[in-house]
Scaffold this motif. Structure first.
Motif, short mmCIF file in Angstrom:
data_model
loop_
_atom_site.label_atom_id
_atom_site.label_comp_id
_atom_site.label_asym_id
_atom_site.label_seq_id
_atom_site.Cartn_x
_atom_site.Cartn_y
_atom_site.Cartn_z
N PHE A 24 -4.61 11.54 7.95
CA PHE A 24 -3.42 12.38 7.81
C PHE A 24 -3.41 13.40 8.93
CE2 PHE A 24 -0.29 15.23 6.09
CZ PHE A 24 0.53 14.41 5.32
N LYS A 53 8.68 1.47 3.79
CA LYS A 53 9.67 2.23 3.04
C LYS A 53 9.22 3.68 2.99
CE LYS A 53 11.80 0.15 -0.26
NZ LYS A 53 13.20 0.19 0.22
N LYS A 54 10.15 4.54 3.36
CA LYS A 54 9.82 5.97 3.42
C LYS A 54 9.65 6.53 2.01
CE LYS A 54 11.80 10.21 5.32
NZ LYS A 54 12.90 10.71 6.18
N LEU A 55 8.55 7.25 1.80
CA LEU A 55 8.37 7.93 0.52
C LEU A 55 8.64 9.42 0.70
CD1 LEU A 55 7.38 7.22 -2.43
CD2 LEU A 55 5.23 8.28 -1.77
N GLY A 56 8.35 9.92 1.88
CA GLY A 56 8.60 11.32 2.20
C GLY A 56 8.55 11.43 3.72
N VAL A 107 5.72 9.75 5.75
CA VAL A 107 4.83 9.12 4.76
C VAL A 107 5.52 7.84 4.28
CG1 VAL A 107 3.87 9.42 2.45
CG2 VAL A 107 3.79 11.31 4.07
N TYR A 108 4.90 6.70 4.54
CA TYR A 108 5.53 5.41 4.28
C TYR A 108 4.67 4.52 3.39
CZ TYR A 108 8.65 6.75 7.99
OH TYR A 108 9.59 7.44 8.71
N THR A 109 5.35 3.75 2.55
CA THR A 109 4.68 2.65 1.86
C THR A 109 4.68 1.45 2.79
OG1 THR A 109 5.29 3.40 -0.35
CG2 THR A 109 4.85 1.04 -0.09
N TYR A 110 3.54 0.78 2.89
CA TYR A 110 3.48 -0.48 3.62
C TYR A 110 3.88 -1.56 2.62
CZ TYR A 110 0.61 2.77 6.28
OH TYR A 110 0.15 3.89 6.93
N MET A 111 5.10 -2.04 2.76
CA MET A 111 5.63 -3.02 1.81
C MET A 111 4.96 -4.38 2.09
SD MET A 111 7.62 -1.33 -0.18
CE MET A 111 8.60 -2.61 -0.94
N VAL A 143 0.86 -1.20 0.00
CA VAL A 143 0.00 0.00 0.00
C VAL A 143 0.89 1.24 0.00
CG1 VAL A 143 -1.66 1.37 1.32
CG2 VAL A 143 -2.00 -1.08 1.10
N ARG A 173 2.48 22.02 6.08
CA ARG A 173 2.69 23.16 6.97
C ARG A 173 4.04 23.83 6.73
NH1 ARG A 173 1.91 20.82 12.60
NH2 ARG A 173 2.78 22.74 13.37
N ASP A 181 -0.74 16.48 9.95
CA ASP A 181 0.50 17.13 9.49
C ASP A 181 1.37 17.50 10.69
OD1 ASP A 181 2.41 18.15 7.88
OD2 ASP A 181 1.21 19.80 7.06
N GLU A 182 2.00 16.48 11.27
CA GLU A 182 2.87 16.67 12.44
C GLU A 182 3.98 17.66 12.09
OE1 GLU A 182 2.73 15.23 15.42
OE2 GLU A 182 1.34 13.56 15.16
N ARG A 183 4.31 18.50 13.05
CA ARG A 183 5.39 19.45 12.81
C ARG A 183 6.70 18.71 12.58
NH1 ARG A 183 9.07 22.22 15.41
NH2 ARG A 183 8.67 21.11 17.34
N ARG A 190 2.80 10.94 9.46
CA ARG A 190 1.77 11.91 9.10
C ARG A 190 0.58 11.19 8.48
NH1 ARG A 190 4.35 17.18 6.40
NH2 ARG A 190 5.40 15.74 4.98
N GLU A 191 0.87 10.30 7.54
CA GLU A 191 -0.22 9.47 7.01
C GLU A 191 -0.23 8.16 7.79
OE1 GLU A 191 -0.79 9.46 2.74
OE2 GLU A 191 -1.36 7.35 2.81
#
Lengths: 581, 581
Positions: free
Chosen positions: B139, B33-36, B39-43, A70, A99, B141-143, B153-154
């Motif tokens: 989501f 896996k980090k996308l940003g 924000v992570y992909t669930y592998m 996902v 932000r 939007d954590e500082r 965040r997601e």
């Protein structure tokens, strides 16, 4: 499931904005609820259908060797800049700033995210092929969202992405997906066609759409009555007619056609078949300098038979038009033709144009076209004699029913479809843009050969309804129904016998793994039946006190005109038999 | 599943930004896996764990009578304005504008959406109670997103919302959820506590957190060694000490304390216990006019024992401070105390302040505080004699280990926890704001009594890892493991016997419904074992040529120090026995 434990909320009236039957019925059946424009909650009854879609898709994807993951809904704009889509996609791409004022997008698809995974994880040819898929929320900011789940803004898609070491591998992965898609749509019990499609902006040169056949479909799909040939309208080829061109029999004649600016009007006035007329379309192409300023323009005249429509995709592939084109401006038209649109033609031009004839027009004789003078047409026009042969003869029209099939077998027919799946061979479009490579057998880095494969998970139930409904409501195929069987006891609160029979059948079917709901809400029979016919549960058993005393209950399939009496003792076996059928 | 058909990608090193062990191990095990940022992909390997969490949560929610739906990720800002959250929430609410410049939010929770559904669908008391839940992407939007899935965040949350006709019904719904949550967390095999929590900004007056116990947890949780009492630090009450206040024994003395501006420094200088000192905290409240301008401010002095910490939640409930407060400005402090912070105290003020004493301070004698002169403290301070009794005596401190339990049974102890669930009784906060009513039995409209209930679906695996890992990797409880059993054949490519034994065991376990993976990748034993220990599969069977010739295979639980030899013919039964245990 017992109805009293579930969430059932049917409506008598569809909302005013529900234009299509699937939107009307899904709303009335309490399957979806609008939260905002193009944004719907999947209510419990609808979610059950969506989960069935997901389960079948997941099973067949796994069977085909794809692996589920996902990817995030909110994706970094940076990554989308690597592929260029952050810049090139229009406002349908929902862009967000976080932000810290960093760019993000709400994913409409995930080519960038998955390519980023591949370039980190898949380092060697030994790890290939790999196919990663997800069933995940997507967003496309449609200008005019409508038709409920058919064209929502937020939707759920199954998107798969294959990574291969070479083109042959990628095409094998593509074919494996094509096979899986057929298995999926077969299991749904829908009438569909896989049609060749143009791969368009997504790139690559191999693409098929899976279309659910429905008279309300937005897409025109083309198939041969004599073979397996099927394509969408954009892609379907119009063969050149059998030659040679007939000889000229008429003289070129200037014929007054006051106020008749369309082929249809001219044909009617002159009492000629529309197929004798030729329409003129004027396009232009621009040459730009490095600053992006137009330094030179070229005007093109496209000729199509009066009853034919231009196919924009085909035109966009004509040599010279394939780098982009536009419709000519009125000043350009006046400068080249000396008159306004409506009376244009290829004879007597003020300035030369590039002349493109559709294959059909190139073989016509004694035809009719505008005379480049207002209120005047030419009749008896003939190639060679009255004007030079065209610069290009190409297929630039939409096919029509009755055209010869491109494979030479049979004739083309046209029906309407709803696109529920699309598979693409992508080649190296994304892997080159994002520099995603693996080490090949020769020890050198090579770009992944990719494919992508989508199924509209939340669109599919809507398409199924467009294909399967009547005036009373939805008629689900068994595989998609929110419940396969509904038990409707009449007067369950008054009759212990009815209650016992209903509960016994419910327990029996449940134990057999049947997805059954027992309507224990205590609704009156009319309202109860209307609810389940609206919701579209395919198999219904009605248990009433009177017939039960005679040892009978009633079975009715949603498509049956009337109920069948079944001995009460046989009903469980009878229903199971109907499910196997 | 065969490993060659799956997607396995373990890493030797954790990424530099992975500060906590769950983030490190989930990344190294190829689960996320980090996308940003945040924000992570669930592998695939991680998604299997998440799906197991979802399945158990779904089963228990359904069992408790809740009904599943899915609300949109992208929600209209308009709806969020009705509740006021569009305006009151900070930048953690991700706001978006669509192509028509309309406001949307990416949902962090769905109170507004579900209340909108209820006010349309639930028209009569007869339809109540209802509990709608979803398992859906959220989501926030954590500082500073960090700790992988612990504070992404997601994320995916299960959020349920109950609707009842009255408070008694709502509290029964709340208790049903509390019971379901215990069933869920029991099934996960985690050590956790349900603790009373402050219901905070979300409103209502009944709230519990479910905390997975882990030394790395961000939350301090408080429990009694002598009873079931448990609460989070914000909520845990500090009882008044046993009275009465001791009599004064010392004279009030001005004592030089040059450069000693903290209680700890003063206690050290004067060779007194820290518990003899009192710290002064200066707050202020403002009175605003209709234009929102400050027309009048009130300064408050809060006194806490030197070794105690202020509890902001408790302070925010003190009468007079419960409409909002701020720390006093330096000019305000100078005007009231005549000196800078560090030497403040309640005696010898320039202007009167509201004096609030913590329960503990109110019963102290012979204490030490600032003298309101730089480098000077007062010792031997006594209530009544040296200063008037405080305006208010309240609990405004965090409890510390050893405090008496509020229920009078035992002492308080403190441990660290990770919040994975939270249940709230909401009352009519949202139904009043959004005017969501039903027709009550008396025929009159009444506002729904609501509750909301969350579980951090994607946070839970991270919390489980914080609690269950060693230096080699993750140790999953059976219920959460991506695979329950791994079969590791050694030299499967060289030995037909090993291959046959591995395949036979695999087929046997698969047929028994065991979630088993056969590692047919052909990795060397060391790398293969390291992978599975990192990934944390709880049960491992190793089949090697040499021991197989002796009729033996090896079983090892992930927590076992060494392997157990098991006769090859008994291994399937042996493994099944371990799963039942």
């Amino acid at each position: 499931m017992k109805a009293s434990q579930f969430y059932i909320n049917t409506l008598k009236e569809a909302p005013a904005d529900a234009e299509v039957v699937s939107h009307q019925l899904m709303t009335r059946a309490g399957m979806i609820k609008k939260l905002g424009a193009g944004v719907y909650t999947y209510m419990p009854m609808g979610l059950r259908v969506i989960r069935k879609v997901e389960a079948i898709v997941r099973e067949e994807m796994n069977r085909a060797g794809a692996v589920e993951c996902v990817m995030p809904v909110v994706q970094p704009g940076e990554l989308w800049s690597e592929s260029g889509r952050f810049q090139t996609m229009g406002p349908e791409l929902l862009r967000v700033k976080d932000r810290h004022e960093r760019d993000f997008v709400i994913q409409p698809t995930s080519e960038e995210a998955v390519t980023d995974i591949a370039r980190q994880d898949l380092r060697s040819y030994k790890q290939l092929p790999k196919n990663l898929y997800q069933i995940q929320t997507k967003f496309r900011d449609e200008r005019r969202p409508r038709f409920g789940l058919m064209r929502g803004r937020e939707f759920v898609m199954k998107d798969a992405y294959s990574f291969d070491r070479d083109e042959a591998g990628a095409k094998a992965s593509y074919q494996a997906m094509a096979k899986a898609y057929r298995a999926i749509f077969d299991r749904f019990g829908l009438t569909y066609r896989a049609v060749s499609a143009d791969s368009g902006a997504i790139g690559g040169d191999l693409s098929e759409e899976f279309q659910v056949i429905a008279s309300t479909g937005e897409d025109a799909i083309v198939y041969s009555t004599g073979s397996d040939y099927a394509a969408n309208m954009e892609k379907a080829e119009a063969l050149a007619p059998a030659g040679p061109r007939p000889a000229a029999t008429q003289a070129l004649t200037r014929t007054p056609t006051p106020g008749k600016s369309t082929c249809a009007d001219v044909a009617e006035l002159l009492q000629l078949p529309l197929t004798q007329t030729v329409k003129s379309l004027v396009l232009a192409t621009d040459e730009l300098n490095e600053q992006g300023e137009i330094v030179k323009s070229q005007v093109w005249l496209l000729l199509l038979r009066g009853d034919h429509d231009m196919n924009e995709i085909k035109v966009s592939k004509v040599p010279g038009l394939d780098k982009g084109f536009r419709f000519a401006t009125v000043p350009e038209i006046l400068a080249h033709f000396g008159t306004k649109p409506g009376y244009l033609g290829p004879i007597g031009l003020k300035q030369p144009v590039k002349l493109v004839a559709d294959r059909e027009v190139a073989l016509m004789a004694d035809w009719v076209c505008g005379a480049n003078e207002e209120d005047l047409h030419l009749t008896g026009v003939n190639w060679g004699r009255d004007l030079p042969e065209p610069d290009l003869v190409v297929d630039i029209r939409n096919v029509v029913a009755g055209d010869a099939a491109p494979d030479g077998k049979g004739q083309l027919a046209i029906e309407r479809g709803i696109e529920i799946g699309h598979i693409f061979y992508l080649g190296t479009k994304y892997s080159v843009a994002m520099n995603a490579t693996f080490l090949a057998e020769d020890g050198k880095p090579r770009h992944f050969e990719m494919g992508c494969y989508g199924i509209g998970i939340t669109r599919l139930p809507a398409a199924a309804i467009e294909q399967n409904h009547d005036e009373r409501g939805i008629i689900w195929p068994d595989a998609l129904a929110p419940f396969t069987v509904v038990i409707c006891p009449v007067g369950m609160d008054r009759s212990e016998a009815v209650k016992a029979a209903a509960e016994a059948l419910y327990a029996d079917l449940l134990a057999a793994g049947v997805d059954v709901i027992l309507d224990d809400r205590g609704e009156r029979p009319g309202a109860m039946f209307a609810d389940w016919e609206l919701i579209g549960v395919p198999h219904r058993v009605t248990i009433g006190d009177k017939s039960l005393k005679e040892g009978q209950v009633e079975y009715q399939h949603r498509r049956d005109g009337e109920a069948t009496k079944v001995p009460a003792g046989d009903i469980a076996a009878f229903v199971k038999g109907r499910l196997l059928a």
